[in-house]
Design an enzyme around this catalytic site. Structure first.
Site, mmCIF file in Angstrom:
data_model
loop_
_atom_site.group_PDB
_atom_site.id
_atom_site.type_symbol
_atom_site.label_atom_id
_atom_site.label_comp_id
_atom_site.label_asym_id
_atom_site.label_seq_id
_atom_site.Cartn_x
_atom_site.Cartn_y
_atom_site.Cartn_z
ATOM 1 C CG ASP A 121 -3.050 4.934 8.121
ATOM 2 O OD1 ASP A 121 -2.198 5.330 8.391
ATOM 3 O OD2 ASP A 121 -3.665 4.385 7.085
ATOM 4 C CB SER B 127 -1.117 0.027 1.145
ATOM 5 O OG SER B 127 -0.257 -0.257 2.434
ATOM 6 C CG HIS C 156 -1.059 3.753 4.497
ATOM 7 N ND1 HIS C 156 -2.234 3.450 5.177
ATOM 8 C CD2 HIS C 156 -0.763 2.695 3.878
ATOM 9 C CE1 HIS C 156 -2.677 2.148 4.585
ATOM 10 N NE2 HIS C 156 -1.714 1.622 4.088
#
Length: 364
Positions: A247, A33, A250
């Site tokens: 979060d 990601s 990231h």
């Protein structure tokens, strides 16, 4: 008539053989990601040089697989965001001459294990990816991201020269030395399929969100930091003080800009520190330990150190030990004949009295 036909064919062959631009530097980008990119794209990110290009590895919107386009974000797929690759390319161009270009081939999947990029293991990983969003992302690459990377990389090689591989993956499984061994296999497979040599294509591996920024996957970073110990042409990119999103997994948009810049600065450092022989051809990488200076002259390795060397070991790139010698007296200047050593490239590791060591990569 036959004579003119032969001349025509010669000219056509010449045109096509000149198609590859040696000043077009191409970099392969893979990962999960954080390589996909999660940063919000703002106006400043849309101002991109015509010299920075992205080859689409996914069919979406107006993008077609294998076609170059201006590297306006998002680079990974049409529905993704800002990634480290964006500011890697921009920073590279800031330091390269104006007649150079940079190209990106970008393949990444959110939340994937590293072995999704292993050509021999990817099917086992795909079998575990049963969520709808996972199947959706896999569909862009026909459920084989590795093969899509290779397919696009081969197309890219017709236009330019692959100069490096960028990886940002580890949040899922970078918690043991096995992860590095898996990465080494993937790296070796990519190089083999593309006819590349490791000393010419360094591997840069980014750390996960750092503990100093409360990164929840920071415990992967001790593993990532050891890549150079296992793969001499691999280097970890620090994420220290790189801004993260809410979060804590990231990076923020500013974080991606900074991380991309760090990838580029390391790549530029490696390019500047290449060891040259008498023909001015790149034959290896300088160490990050500036106590050592290495050069090749008349088929001999000459190492000069500000520290006394007590032992050196010569291994092949695969790790096979070729020569190991403990010196009867520590020396600061060592000459090592290379002429009769056929197994190349070589890794020479020097050990000093105080326990420090440095590895050097030499070409064929």
């Amino acid at each position: 008539m036959k004579r003119y036909f032969l001349i025509f064919m010669f000219l056509m062959f010449s045109v096509f053989s000149w198609g590859q631009d040696q000043n077009f530097y191409i970099y392969l980008c893979i990962g999960q990601s954080n390589m996909v990119g999660q940063g919000e794209i703002s106006e400043q990110d849309l101002n991109v040089s015509d010299r920075f290009l992205n080859m689409s590895a996914a069919q979406c919107g107006e993008r077609k697989i294998g076609e170059w386009q201006k590297a306006v974000p998002p680079l990974c797929r049409c529905d993704t965001k800002l990634s480290p690759a964006d500011y890697f390319g921009r920073t590279m161009l800031d330091s390269l001459p104006s007649n150079y270009r940079v190209g990106i081939v970008h393949v990444a999947i959110d939340g994937c294990a590293l072995q999704l990029f292993d050509k021999d293991k990817y099917q086992d990983i795909v079998a575990t990816m049963n969520e709808d969003w996972q199947k959706y992302e896999l569909s862009f690459y026909d459920s084989n991201p590795y093969q899509r990377l290779i397919t696009c990389a081969k197309l890219a090689q017709k236009d330019g020269v692959i100069k490096g591989i960028l990886v940002h993956q580890g949040e899922t499984d970078a918690y043991s030395d096995q992860w590095i061994k898996n990465l080494q296999k993937i790296y070796t497979d990519i190089l083999s399929e593309l006819g590349l040599s490791p000393e010419n294509v360094p591997l840069l591996v980014g750390q996960t969100a750092n503990s100093d920024m409360n990164g929840v996957c920071a415990h992967a970073n001790p593993t990532i930091s050891k890549v150079h110990n296992f793969i001499p042409t691999a280097f970890a990119i620090s994420s220290s003080k790189v801004a993260v999103s809410n979060d804590n997994v990231h990076f923020s948009a500013q974080g991606y800009r900074e991380l991309g810049k760090r990838y580029a600065l390391k790549m530029l450092e490696i390019m500047r520190c290449g060891i040259t022989n008498t023909d001015n051809k790149l034959v290896g990488f300088e160490s990050v330990d500036e106590s050592f200076v290495v050069d090749v002259y008349n088929s001999k390795l000459l190492a000069i150190s500000s520290l006394s060397v007590s032992k050196y070991v010569v291994t092949s790139f695969s790790g096979k030990e070729i020569l190991s010698l403990t010196l009867s007296k520590p020396l600061k200047k060592i000459k090592l004949p290379l002429k009769n050593i056929a197994d190349r490239p070589l890794i020479i590791t020097f050990y000093t009295d105080d326990g420090k060591h440095v590895s050097k990569m030499l070409t064929k």
